[in-house]
Design an enzyme around this catalytic site. Sequence first.
Site, PDB file in Angstrom:
ATOM      1  N   CYS A   1     -12.950   5.204   9.562  1.00 61.05           N
ATOM      2  CA  CYS A   1     -14.379   4.945   9.957  1.00 61.05           C
ATOM      3  C   CYS A   1     -14.624   3.411   9.446  1.00 61.05           C
ATOM      4  CB  CYS A   1     -15.344   5.564   8.961  1.00 61.05           C
ATOM      5  SG  CYS A   1     -17.104   5.047   8.994  1.00 61.05           S
TER       6      CYS A   1
ATOM      7  N   CYS B   1     -18.997   0.752   7.107  1.00 60.72           N
ATOM      8  CA  CYS B   1     -19.139  -0.252   5.932  1.00 60.72           C
ATOM      9  C   CYS B   1     -18.433  -1.652   6.095  1.00 60.72           C
ATOM     10  CB  CYS B   1     -18.905   0.521   4.524  1.00 60.72           C
ATOM     11  SG  CYS B   1     -17.113   1.021   4.378  1.00 60.72           S
TER      12      CYS B   1
ATOM     13  N   CYS C   1     -21.695 -10.613  -3.370  1.00 60.78           N
ATOM     14  CA  CYS C   1     -22.672  -9.500  -2.626  1.00 60.78           C
ATOM     15  C   CYS C   1     -24.058  -9.896  -2.769  1.00 60.78           C
ATOM     16  CB  CYS C   1     -22.160  -8.227  -3.067  1.00 60.78           C
ATOM     17  SG  CYS C   1     -20.692  -7.785  -2.326  1.00 60.78           S
TER      18      CYS C   1
ATOM     19  N   ASP D   1       1.026  -1.276  -0.103  1.00 57.31           N
ATOM     20  CA  ASP D   1      -0.056   0.199   0.115  1.00 57.31           C
ATOM     21  C   ASP D   1       0.940   1.411  -0.249  1.00 57.31           C
ATOM     22  OD1 ASP D   1      -2.362   1.269   0.055  1.00 57.31           O
ATOM     23  OD2 ASP D   1      -2.635   1.320   2.219  1.00 57.31           O
TER      24      ASP D   1
END
Length: 394
Positions: A262, A265, A209, A155
Amino acid sequence: MAGRRAGVADLCGSRLLSRDAPATDGLKAALAAEALRLGFDCLGVTAPVVNAERAAAFERFIAAGQHGDMDWLAREPSRRTDPRTLWAEVRSVIMLGVNYGPDEDPRAILSNRSRAAISVYARGDDYHDVIKKNLKTLARWLVAQAGCDVKVFVDTAAVMEKPLAESAGLGWQGKHTNLVSSGFGSWLFLGAIYTTLDWPADAPERDHCGSCRACLDSCPTAAFPAPYQLDARRCVSYLTIENKGPIPREFRKAIGNRIYGCDDCLAACPWNKFAQEGRDAKLAAREALRAPSLAELAALDDAAFRALFAKSPIKRIGRDRFLRNVLIAIGNSGDAALVPAAERLAADAHPLLRAAAAWALAQLLDEDAFARRAAAALAAETDASVRAEWRTPG
């Protein structure tokens, strides 16, 4: 979140190598065993090619300006969509995942508004450092066994880890645009080894999903304009980490007490029922960062900030941006006991903090008390952005 521990079979899978390449198959099995020993939880191989659909989605993301101020993403996009432009000699990409599943629901802290919610990934040591060290060790092992050349990435370079991990069979990119694993849910750190070894690619993982919208509906700032699309400019992680200026007014109340990143999700994903608590002790949450007091965080000077967040990714944003976030959380706390903390920061040397403190005080003081405080501040304040906050409470 409980789940089974990975084994060599989990790392290798049953589809990784063709039966007509027994020597390579043996080497890959040995690589998987070494990866498991080093703390990796899944491994797959793919060609050095980003799926055309994912590449096109990335280009649309940049063209729409949804990357915000993350200018490095827009710089030479072909370097991200074609791994060979980063290293022409690469023939295969070995993708690895490390499970960092939390031992509690990270959303539980959101109801305790006088304490801070820190994203799961940032509660322990910086995963870049932890994983890269192990990735380099694994790469050196592979070089010693196979005599190949390698490059490692975690990353920190122009590598589209999630599409490559999807192609390598580690999981699929969910509607929240993050990787979802059938074995680890949405909790995987990714690393890549580019190699000159020409290995058969594993079968990509398909999307599971279905009709689920849990991740999309959980976002506090409506950062997903559509499934599989993210507008980073609305994302709490972007706003509290990448954003260098004031938090836009339209998002302040929605941020709540989320002071760094956060997890909503990610935590909402039903596939997390298969995840397990992260195994690497260095990635485990530090007790001091599970639910720290907003009052204690607001009192940090630069030296104390650096000491508390040594080896943490939080250290990179610096004390001023961090306390900007803390002040937004203080304003959302509804806790009058935090007024003195906001008052102290209203006199800070950095205008970013003085402005955020003005907003926080507007939320915590009654109208008359705020008007008196604003009049006193405006008599001495020269910064236009801070003056605007005192003049426009709400």
